[in-house]
Write an enzyme that holds these catalytic residues in place. Structure first.
Site, short mmCIF file in Angstrom:
data_model
loop_
_atom_site.label_atom_id
_atom_site.label_comp_id
_atom_site.label_asym_id
_atom_site.label_seq_id
_atom_site.Cartn_x
_atom_site.Cartn_y
_atom_site.Cartn_z
N LYS A 1 19.61 11.14 1.62
CA LYS A 1 18.34 10.58 2.07
C LYS A 1 17.20 11.56 1.87
O LYS A 1 16.14 11.19 1.39
CB LYS A 1 18.45 10.15 3.53
CG LYS A 1 19.30 8.88 3.63
CD LYS A 1 20.00 8.69 4.93
CE LYS A 1 20.96 7.51 4.81
NZ LYS A 1 21.99 7.50 5.83
N TRP B 1 24.63 4.12 14.14
CA TRP B 1 25.28 5.36 13.70
C TRP B 1 25.91 6.10 14.86
O TRP B 1 27.00 6.68 14.71
CB TRP B 1 24.33 6.24 12.90
CG TRP B 1 23.94 5.60 11.59
CD1 TRP B 1 22.71 5.16 11.23
CD2 TRP B 1 24.81 5.29 10.50
NE1 TRP B 1 22.76 4.60 9.98
CE2 TRP B 1 24.03 4.67 9.50
CE3 TRP B 1 26.18 5.47 10.26
CZ2 TRP B 1 24.57 4.23 8.29
CZ3 TRP B 1 26.72 5.04 9.06
CH2 TRP B 1 25.91 4.43 8.09
N ASP C 1 23.66 14.46 14.36
CA ASP C 1 23.66 13.78 13.06
C ASP C 1 22.20 13.72 12.59
O ASP C 1 21.37 13.04 13.20
CB ASP C 1 24.23 12.37 13.23
CG ASP C 1 24.20 11.55 11.95
OD1 ASP C 1 23.71 12.04 10.92
OD2 ASP C 1 24.70 10.40 11.99
C1 LIG Z 1 23.19 7.14 6.29
C2 LIG Z 1 23.61 7.66 7.60
C3 LIG Z 1 24.95 7.96 7.88
C4 LIG Z 1 26.06 7.71 6.89
O1 LIG Z 1 26.04 8.67 5.94
P1 LIG Z 1 27.19 8.72 4.80
O2 LIG Z 1 26.84 9.99 4.12
O3 LIG Z 1 26.99 7.49 3.97
O4 LIG Z 1 28.50 8.73 5.46
C5 LIG Z 1 25.25 8.49 9.12
N1 LIG Z 1 24.30 8.72 10.04
C6 LIG Z 1 23.00 8.42 9.81
C7 LIG Z 1 21.98 8.69 10.87
C8 LIG Z 1 22.63 7.89 8.58
O5 LIG Z 1 21.34 7.60 8.35
#
Ligand SMILES: *Cc1c(COP(=O)(O)O)cnc(C)c1O
Length: 364
Positions: free
Chosen positions: A193, A101, A169
Site C-alpha cells: 500500500k 482487519w 498492524d
Molecule cells: C491490506 C491489509 C492487510 C492484509 O495485508 P496482506 O499483506 O494482503 O496480508 C492487513 N491489515 C491491514 C490494515 C490492511 O490494510
C-alpha cells in the site's frame, strides 16, 4: 502514454519517478548486465540493495538500535498468526476491535490463546476509534490496527499499555508520517500500500520479543528468531520488492522524510475532507478525531438505497472515464472510497474533488 490516478486500496500507486528508475535499471542494473529480478540474493550486487533498504527505513522511521527490521513474506495476514505463535507466554492478549482487519487478527490469535477484546467500535459500524486509555492486565501483548483501510479510521493517540508490548498492524499507513517506534513492541505491514509492490512484509520488532524458546512445533520459517539471525536471508527473500521498497524510501527521503511526507499527506487529506464536510451532497463516513489520512470512504446524501446504489455506480463509471480509477467503496461501507497513499500526488486529490464538484452539480 496516459497514466491514471489510481485510488485503489491496495496494491496501489507507486511514484512515477520510482517506476521510471526501475524501468531504466531493468535490463542492466548498475553495469551488472542483469535485472535485479535475476540476481542471486547472496550476490555482491544484491547485498547493498537489501542493506540500503534497511538503512533507509531505519533512518526515515527513526528506528532505535534495539529493534530488528525484517523483510518477510506471507503478507500482514501471516503476521496475524506468526505474532501470537512467537509472543505467547502467559497465553492471553488484548485486542482493540476496529473492523475487518482487527477481526482477522482476533480470529488467528484465538487459535493460539485467549483473546480479550478490550474495546470495539462495532456499535457505530466502526466509524471511529474507541476510547482506550490505560491498558493493564496479564497480557502478552496488546494489538491494534493503526489504520483501518476499509472504514477509513486511524489512531490519533496511542493507548498507554505500560510494560505490555504494543503490537500494531500498520499495513495501510506505514511511513505516512512521523511515528514514535519506541512506543511499540512490533510494527508490521504488508508493503503493497505505501512502500513497495506486493510480496514483501515489513516487520519492525523489539529485540526482547525475538524468542528462541518456542514450542518445538513452531515451524522454522514462522519464527522471528530464524529471520533475525539470518538478516532476512534464511531463505530467498522477495528480492525485487525489497529493491523497489528501497527506491520508494529514497523518494520519501527526497520529499523531506517522514515529516515531509506527513505534511503532504495532511494537505492531501484536507483537500478531500474539507470538500466532503462542506458539500451537502457527499459526506465522509468516519467521525472527526478518528479519520484516516490514507483511506477516505464517502457516501452520497441520496437516502433511497436503490437510487443511491445507481448514483454510486454512475459516479464510479464516470470517474473512471475521467482517469480516476478504483473509487468503488468496500461492500461493508458502500458508497465510494478514495485511497490516497503516499504515492498519490496532491494533483490527483484535487482532480478528484474537481470531478466530485462537477458530479454534484449535474446530479443534485
Ligand atoms: C491490506 C491489509 C492487510 C492484509 O495485508 P496482506 O499483506 O494482503 O496480508 C492487513 N491489515 C491491514 C490494515 C490492511 O490494510
Amino acid at each position: 502514454m496516459k497514466r491514471v490516478y489510481n485510488f485503489s486500496a491496495g496494491p496501489s500507486m507507486l511514484p512515477q519517478t520510482v517506476l521510471e528508475r526501475a524501468a531504466a535499471e531493468m535490463l542492466d542494473y548498475k553495469g551488472t548486465g542483469q535485472s535485479v529480478m535475476e540476481m542471486s540474493h547472496r550476490s555482491k550486487a544484491y547485498k547493498p540493495i537489501i542493506e540500503e533498504t534497511e538503512a533507509l527505513i531505519r533512518e526515515l522511521m527513526g528506528i532505535p538500535d534495539n529493534y530488528k527490521v525484517l523483510f518477510l513474506q506471507g503478507g500482514a495476514s501471516l503476521q496475524f498468526a506468526m505474532i501470537p505463535m512467537n509472543l505467547k507466554k502467559k497465553g492471553k492478549i488484548a485486542i482493540v476491535d476496529t473492523g475487518v482487519w482487527s477481526d482477522k487478527a482476533i480470529k488467528e490469535a484465538k487459535k493460539w490463546m485467549q483473546v480479550d477484546v478490550i474495546a470495539s467500535s462495532k456499535d457505530t459500524a466502526y466509524d471511529r476509534i474507541p476510547k482506550v486509555e490505560k491498558v493493564s492486565g496479564d497480557y502478552d501483548y496488546v494489538h491494534i490496527t493503526l489504520n483501518n483501510t476499509i472504514v477509513g479510521t486511524a489512531w490519533e493517540t496511542l493507548p498507554d499499555t505500560g510494560d505490555i508490548p504494543l503490537v500494531a498492524d500498520a499495513s495501510s499507513n506505514i511511513l505516512c508520517g512521523p511515528l514514535d517506534v519506541s512506543k511499540f513492541g512490533i510494527i508490521y505491514a504488508g508493503a503493497q500500500k505505501n512502500l513497495a509492490p506486493a510480496g514483501v512484509t515489513l516487520v519492525i520488532i523489539r529485540d526482547d520479543l525475538i524468542r528462541e524458546d518456542l514450542p518445538a512445533e513452531v515451524p522454522t520459517m514462522l519464527r522471528f528468531a530464524t529471520h533475525a539471525a539470518e538478516g532476512s536471508m534464511y531463505n530467498t527473500p522477495p528480492c525485487y520488492s525489497i529493491y523497489m521498497m528501497g527506491l520508494v524510501l529514497q523518494w520519501v527521503k527526497d520529499l523531506g522524510g517522514a515529516e515531509g511526507i506527513g505534511r503532504l499527506n495532511r494537505e492531501k487529506a484536507a483537500v478531500l475532507y474539507d470538500y466532503l464536510d462542506s458539500s451537502g451532497y457527499f459526506r465522509a463516513t468516519a467521525q472527526k478525531g478518528s479519520r484516516s489520512l490514507m483511506n477516505i470512504p464517502f457516501l452520497t446524501a441520496v437516502s433511497d438505497p436503490e437510487k443511491a446504489e445507481a448514483i454510486n455506480k454512475k459516479f464510479v463509471a464516470e470517474a473512471e472515464k475521467a482517469g480516476l480509477v478504483n473509487l468503488a467503496g468496500h461492500r461493508l461501507v458502500g458508497g465510494m472510497r478514495a485511497s490516497i497513499y503516499n504515492a498519490m500526488p496532491k494533483e490527483g486529490v484535487e482532480a478528484l474533488v474537481a470531478f466530485m464538484k462537477k458530479f454534484e452539480a449535474e446530479n443534485k
